[in-house]
Design a protein around this motif. Structure first.
Motif, PDB file in Angstrom:
ATOM      1  N   ASN A  54      37.784 -40.874 -42.389  1.00 46.43           N
ATOM      2  CA  ASN A  54      36.328 -40.982 -42.334  1.00 46.43           C
ATOM      3  C   ASN A  54      35.898 -42.438 -42.453  1.00 46.43           C
ATOM      4  OD1 ASN A  54      36.281 -38.202 -42.355  1.00 46.43           O
ATOM      5  ND2 ASN A  54      35.806 -38.032 -44.532  1.00 46.43           N
ATOM      6  N   PRO A  55      34.676 -42.756 -42.019  1.00 45.80           N
ATOM      7  CA  PRO A  55      34.125 -44.061 -42.354  1.00 45.80           C
ATOM      8  C   PRO A  55      34.092 -44.227 -43.875  1.00 45.80           C
ATOM      9  CG  PRO A  55      32.796 -43.010 -40.667  1.00 45.80           C
ATOM     10  CD  PRO A  55      33.757 -41.966 -41.161  1.00 45.80           C
ATOM     11  N   LYS A  56      34.511 -45.379 -44.340  1.00 45.72           N
ATOM     12  CA  LYS A  56      34.553 -45.767 -45.752  1.00 45.72           C
ATOM     13  C   LYS A  56      35.733 -45.187 -46.521  1.00 45.72           C
ATOM     14  CE  LYS A  56      29.626 -46.740 -46.185  1.00 45.72           C
ATOM     15  NZ  LYS A  56      28.405 -46.567 -46.987  1.00 45.72           N
ATOM     16  N   ILE A  57      36.408 -44.160 -45.985  1.00 40.31           N
ATOM     17  CA  ILE A  57      37.595 -43.665 -46.674  1.00 40.31           C
ATOM     18  C   ILE A  57      38.569 -43.080 -45.658  1.00 40.31           C
ATOM     19  CG2 ILE A  57      36.705 -41.350 -47.180  1.00 40.31           C
ATOM     20  CD1 ILE A  57      38.106 -41.978 -50.050  1.00 40.31           C
ATOM     21  N   PHE A  58      39.811 -43.508 -45.787  1.00 41.88           N
ATOM     22  CA  PHE A  58      40.882 -42.973 -44.951  1.00 41.88           C
ATOM     23  C   PHE A  58      41.299 -41.619 -45.523  1.00 41.88           C
ATOM     24  CE2 PHE A  58      45.579 -42.873 -44.222  1.00 41.88           C
ATOM     25  CZ  PHE A  58      45.560 -42.728 -42.852  1.00 41.88           C
ATOM     26  N   SER A  59      41.761 -41.614 -46.752  1.00 39.70           N
ATOM     27  CA  SER A  59      42.024 -40.392 -47.501  1.00 39.70           C
ATOM     28  C   SER A  59      42.036 -40.750 -48.969  1.00 39.70           C
ATOM     29  CB  SER A  59      43.360 -39.766 -47.115  1.00 39.70           C
ATOM     30  OG  SER A  59      43.731 -38.759 -48.052  1.00 39.70           O
ATOM     31  N   ALA A  60      41.429 -39.901 -49.787  1.00 38.51           N
ATOM     32  CA  ALA A  60      41.391 -40.124 -51.234  1.00 38.51           C
ATOM     33  C   ALA A  60      42.697 -39.749 -51.912  1.00 38.51           C
ATOM     34  CB  ALA A  60      40.239 -39.334 -51.849  1.00 38.51           C
ATOM     35  N   GLY A  61      43.703 -39.352 -51.129  1.00 36.82           N
ATOM     36  CA  GLY A  61      44.957 -38.936 -51.733  1.00 36.82           C
ATOM     37  C   GLY A  61      44.938 -37.454 -52.063  1.00 36.82           C
ATOM     38  N   MET A  62      45.904 -37.044 -52.866  1.00 35.07           N
ATOM     39  CA  MET A  62      46.005 -35.626 -53.198  1.00 35.07           C
ATOM     40  C   MET A  62      44.735 -35.127 -53.888  1.00 35.07           C
ATOM     41  SD  MET A  62      48.788 -34.360 -52.027  1.00 35.07           S
ATOM     42  CE  MET A  62      49.161 -32.852 -52.935  1.00 35.07           C
ATOM     43  N   ASP A  63      44.400 -33.882 -53.617  1.00 33.31           N
ATOM     44  CA  ASP A  63      43.207 -33.255 -54.186  1.00 33.31           C
ATOM     45  C   ASP A  63      43.520 -32.828 -55.620  1.00 33.31           C
ATOM     46  OD1 ASP A  63      41.039 -31.680 -54.876  1.00 33.31           O
ATOM     47  OD2 ASP A  63      40.854 -30.781 -52.889  1.00 33.31           O
ATOM     48  N   VAL A  64      43.309 -33.750 -56.551  1.00 33.70           N
ATOM     49  CA  VAL A  64      43.684 -33.493 -57.941  1.00 33.70           C
ATOM     50  C   VAL A  64      42.898 -32.328 -58.551  1.00 33.70           C
ATOM     51  CG1 VAL A  64      43.767 -34.462 -60.275  1.00 33.70           C
ATOM     52  CG2 VAL A  64      44.576 -35.804 -58.316  1.00 33.70           C
ATOM     53  N   PRO A  65      41.576 -32.220 -58.335  1.00 34.90           N
ATOM     54  CA  PRO A  65      40.883 -31.036 -58.884  1.00 34.90           C
ATOM     55  C   PRO A  65      41.486 -29.727 -58.384  1.00 34.90           C
ATOM     56  CG  PRO A  65      39.289 -32.704 -58.284  1.00 34.90           C
ATOM     57  CD  PRO A  65      40.617 -33.185 -57.763  1.00 34.90           C
ATOM     58  N   TYR A  66      41.863 -29.687 -57.103  1.00 27.30           N
ATOM     59  CA  TYR A  66      42.520 -28.487 -56.565  1.00 27.30           C
ATOM     60  C   TYR A  66      43.852 -28.243 -57.263  1.00 27.30           C
ATOM     61  CZ  TYR A  66      45.525 -25.839 -53.389  1.00 27.30           C
ATOM     62  OH  TYR A  66      46.427 -24.949 -52.865  1.00 27.30           O
ATOM     63  N   ALA A 187      40.105 -55.391 -39.300  1.00 28.47           N
ATOM     64  CA  ALA A 187      39.101 -55.277 -38.237  1.00 28.47           C
ATOM     65  C   ALA A 187      37.796 -54.809 -38.850  1.00 28.47           C
ATOM     66  CB  ALA A 187      39.567 -54.303 -37.160  1.00 28.47           C
ATOM     67  N   ASP A 188      36.696 -55.096 -38.159  1.00 26.76           N
ATOM     68  CA  ASP A 188      35.426 -54.514 -38.586  1.00 26.76           C
ATOM     69  C   ASP A 188      35.545 -53.000 -38.526  1.00 26.76           C
ATOM     70  OD1 ASP A 188      34.395 -57.046 -38.892  1.00 26.76           O
ATOM     71  OD2 ASP A 188      33.473 -57.085 -36.896  1.00 26.76           O
ATOM     72  N   GLN A 189      34.831 -52.343 -39.410  1.00 25.55           N
ATOM     73  CA  GLN A 189      35.025 -50.902 -39.581  1.00 25.55           C
ATOM     74  C   GLN A 189      34.872 -50.125 -38.273  1.00 25.55           C
ATOM     75  OE1 GLN A 189      32.190 -48.635 -42.025  1.00 25.55           O
ATOM     76  NE2 GLN A 189      33.952 -47.984 -43.238  1.00 25.55           N
ATOM     77  N   HIS A 190      33.884 -50.479 -37.472  1.00 27.56           N
ATOM     78  CA  HIS A 190      33.640 -49.742 -36.228  1.00 27.56           C
ATOM     79  C   HIS A 190      34.716 -49.990 -35.183  1.00 27.56           C
ATOM     80  CE1 HIS A 190      31.944 -53.712 -35.248  1.00 27.56           C
ATOM     81  NE2 HIS A 190      32.225 -53.400 -33.989  1.00 27.56           N
TER      82      HIS A 190
END
Length: 258
Positions: A54-66, A187-190
């Motif tokens: 996503n814009p601003k985040i690639f992946s937050a890593g493992m879903d710890v709450p899950y 690179a610029d985000q876009h």
């Protein structure tokens, strides 16, 4: 294709975009959907893959709450981690080049996925005071980084620098990540995905079989790093319930709720 994954083709290059709102946290379903998308791309004859977020985040890593919601269900916990390491191995073993288009932050599992790719293009933040960052920050939440994952970091930044980053669980800002070789290009985000496509197009312009065979030899250590004997998943899951690990994970879950 799963609703958790979006795809777009750029000629014979396929963009696979993680699309699990809001932050592409890696649960069992997303990891399995990624494996399916990677295999489908190869079945369709693509010559290169871009893995984006996503814009601003690639992946937050493992879903710890899950993962925390699974409680003492060891089977479900093992299944979740097996799906994640399966996704990492599928990237590492891809017979075509893969570029990580790191469109934002990439902690922990997000960084692991990026390290399994051939090349990493990372976004510059529009606000220099709040740069995007990536890294293996597991120790900050009470997790041990398995030997195999440590090898992924060592192969790109060197042994001693990897030790410092891994032990501290340091998140590395994009500009410094570029300086130390943790990412290959900024690179610029876009423009991150476009730059990933350009790099692949250049690579695919080389004599194809010699390039692929050389690549396979050069990446052999990466594939070997993800061998189950170097991950030791059973031991990793055993440590999941250690008191200090659980305390760190609960603190992270509380932080995410705020």
């Amino acid at each position: 294709m799963s609703a958790l994954i979006e795809t777009a083709d750029h000629g014979d290059i396929r963009e696979i975009r993680l699309a699990r709102a809001p932050v592409n946290a890696l649960d069992t379903d997303l990891c399995r959907a990624l494996i399916e998308a990677l295999n489908a791309a190869l079945d369709h004859g693509v010559r290169g893959i871009v893995l984006a977020g996503n814009p601003k985040i690639f992946s937050a890593g493992m879903d710890v709450p899950y993962l925390m919601s699974l409680g003492d269900d060891r089977k479900a916990l093992l299944d979740a981690w097996q799906a994640f390491f399966g996704a990492a191995r599928t990237l590492a073993e891809s017979r075509v080049p893969v570029v990580a288009a790191i469109t934002g932050h990439a902690p922990a599992g997000g960084c692991v996925l990026a390290l399994c790719c051939d090349y990493r293009v990372m976004a510059r933040s529009a606000d220099p005071a709040r740069p995007f960052a990536l890294g293996l920050n597991e120790t900050q939440v009470g997790l041990v980084v398995p030997e195999g994952i440590q090898r992924l970091m060592r192969r790109v930044v060197g042994t001693y620098r990897a030790e410092r980053l891994l032990v501290a669980g340091e998140m590395v800002a994009a500009e410094r990540a570029f300086e130390i070789g943790l990412v290959d290009e900024l690179a610029d985000q876009h423009n991150v995905v476009a730059r990933a496509v350009v790099w692949l197009q250049h690579l695919l312009g080389l004599p194809h079989q010699p390039m692929l065979q050389t690549r396979a030899l050069a990446r052999r250590d990466l594939v070997e790093a993800l061998d189950p004997s170097l991950i030791q998943l059973e031991r990793f899951v055993d440590a999941w319930h250690a008191p200090d690990t659980q305390a760190g994970l609960r603190a992270l879950v509380d932080k995410l709720k705020k």
